[in-house]
Design an enzyme around this catalytic site. Structure first.
Site, PDB file in Angstrom:
ATOM      1  N   ALA A   1      -9.833  -0.658  -4.528  1.00 55.72           N
ATOM      2  CA  ALA A   1      -9.566  -1.701  -3.533  1.00 55.72           C
ATOM      3  C   ALA A   1      -8.184  -2.305  -3.748  1.00 55.72           C
ATOM      4  O   ALA A   1      -7.469  -2.624  -2.781  1.00 55.72           O
ATOM      5  CB  ALA A   1     -10.642  -2.785  -3.603  1.00 55.72           C
ATOM      6  N   TYR A   2      -7.803  -2.468  -5.009  1.00 55.01           N
ATOM      7  CA  TYR A   2      -6.474  -3.001  -5.348  1.00 55.01           C
ATOM      8  C   TYR A   2      -5.375  -2.084  -4.828  1.00 55.01           C
ATOM      9  O   TYR A   2      -4.409  -2.549  -4.195  1.00 55.01           O
ATOM     10  CB  TYR A   2      -6.382  -3.158  -6.863  1.00 55.01           C
ATOM     11  CG  TYR A   2      -4.996  -3.426  -7.393  1.00 55.01           C
ATOM     12  CD1 TYR A   2      -4.405  -4.676  -7.267  1.00 55.01           C
ATOM     13  CD2 TYR A   2      -4.280  -2.427  -8.041  1.00 55.01           C
ATOM     14  CE1 TYR A   2      -3.139  -4.922  -7.757  1.00 55.01           C
ATOM     15  CE2 TYR A   2      -3.024  -2.664  -8.548  1.00 55.01           C
ATOM     16  CZ  TYR A   2      -2.448  -3.908  -8.402  1.00 55.01           C
ATOM     17  OH  TYR A   2      -1.178  -4.144  -8.886  1.00 55.01           O
ATOM     18  N   LEU A   3      -5.493  -0.774  -5.069  1.00 54.48           N
ATOM     19  CA  LEU A   3      -4.457   0.156  -4.619  1.00 54.48           C
ATOM     20  C   LEU A   3      -4.371   0.201  -3.099  1.00 54.48           C
ATOM     21  O   LEU A   3      -3.278   0.315  -2.530  1.00 54.48           O
ATOM     22  CB  LEU A   3      -4.709   1.548  -5.191  1.00 54.48           C
ATOM     23  CG  LEU A   3      -4.522   1.683  -6.708  1.00 54.48           C
ATOM     24  CD1 LEU A   3      -4.893   3.087  -7.168  1.00 54.48           C
ATOM     25  CD2 LEU A   3      -3.087   1.341  -7.129  1.00 54.48           C
TER      26      LEU A   3
ATOM     27  N   VAL B   1     -13.146  -1.537  -7.951  1.00 53.29           N
ATOM     28  CA  VAL B   1     -12.233  -2.652  -7.689  1.00 53.29           C
ATOM     29  C   VAL B   1     -10.781  -2.181  -7.741  1.00 53.29           C
ATOM     30  O   VAL B   1      -9.954  -2.599  -6.923  1.00 53.29           O
ATOM     31  CB  VAL B   1     -12.478  -3.797  -8.696  1.00 53.29           C
ATOM     32  CG1 VAL B   1     -11.394  -4.873  -8.565  1.00 53.29           C
ATOM     33  CG2 VAL B   1     -13.846  -4.420  -8.470  1.00 53.29           C
TER      34      VAL B   1
END
Length: 218
Positions: A128-130, A125
């Site tokens: 995905a955030y970066l 996750v």
């Protein structure tokens, strides 16, 4: 100045609202839940109820009319999955930028993240955030109608701010109190000479005003 902050109930945003209102600026914070409104009022900000995951560009632009600056400080937050990194950390940032262009608000600040990169690899996750933050930053950096500055803090802490920071294009890894991130944002709002810069921020030895003036070239 009138400043509109997306993600108005976030930990950095609330600190920023207090700083801006204390110096006499008119501040509005966009929130998703009405029960968050009292916290914004206590910080000296006007709560604006609007869901950036479902609002149209026109709806957001209506709340940006007449603003001198816009600050994107929203995030899906810890505990959210990869899907909301896409809809908030990327999608809402793109929407807010498009709305600022529509409302002719040139000064645009982004609270991003150190390591944000649209080409970041990995399946977690946080990966995905970066990627989402990196994609949003890249989109905003292409908007010629915005005087944008992207701020990428290191690891955030709730320690009391020191007012001493390191603010550069590349600082290397490090931590930074949220108090000091908010102080840097307040200074950046007033420093349009930092437009077009992507800056990393960690604790350091330079007073906030000195650090901002340094990257602004004066």
């Amino acid at each position: 100045m009138r400043i509109v902050i997306a993600g108005g109930h976030g930990q950095i945003a609330l600190r920023l609202e207090r700083l801006l209102s204390a110096r006499g600026d008119e501040v509005a914070g966009i929130i998703r839940r009405s029960e968050q409104g009292d916290d914004l009022r206590a910080a000296g900000a006007e709560p604006v109820l609007l869901d950036l995951e479902s609002a149209s560009v026109e709806e957001v632009a209506a709340h940006l009319q007449g603003a001198d600056a816009a600050v994107f400080a929203a995030g899906a937050g810890p505990g959210s999955g990869a899907a909301r990194k896409e809809t908030v950390d990327r999608g809402a940032a793109v929407l807010f930028a498009d709305a600022a262009v529509r409302a002719r608000v040139r000064r645009f600040l982004v609270v991003s993240s150190m390591g944000a990169d649209p080409a970041h690899r990995g399946d977690d996750v946080f990966d995905a955030y970066l990627r989402a933050k990196g994609e949003a930053d890249a989109y905003i950096a292409r908007q010629e109608a915005l005087d944008w500055t992207i701020l990428r803090p290191g690891s955030l802490t709730d320690d009391a701010g020191t007012g001493q920071v390191r603010l550069e294009a590349h600082t290397g890894r490090g931590a930074i109190p949220r108090d000091d991130v908010a102080a840097v944002l307040a200074e950046l709002v007033d420093t349009p000479a930092t437009a077009g810069l992507t800056l990393e921020l960690i604790s350091g030895s330079a007073p906030v005003s000195v650090a901002v003036k340094s990257v602004a070239g004066n």
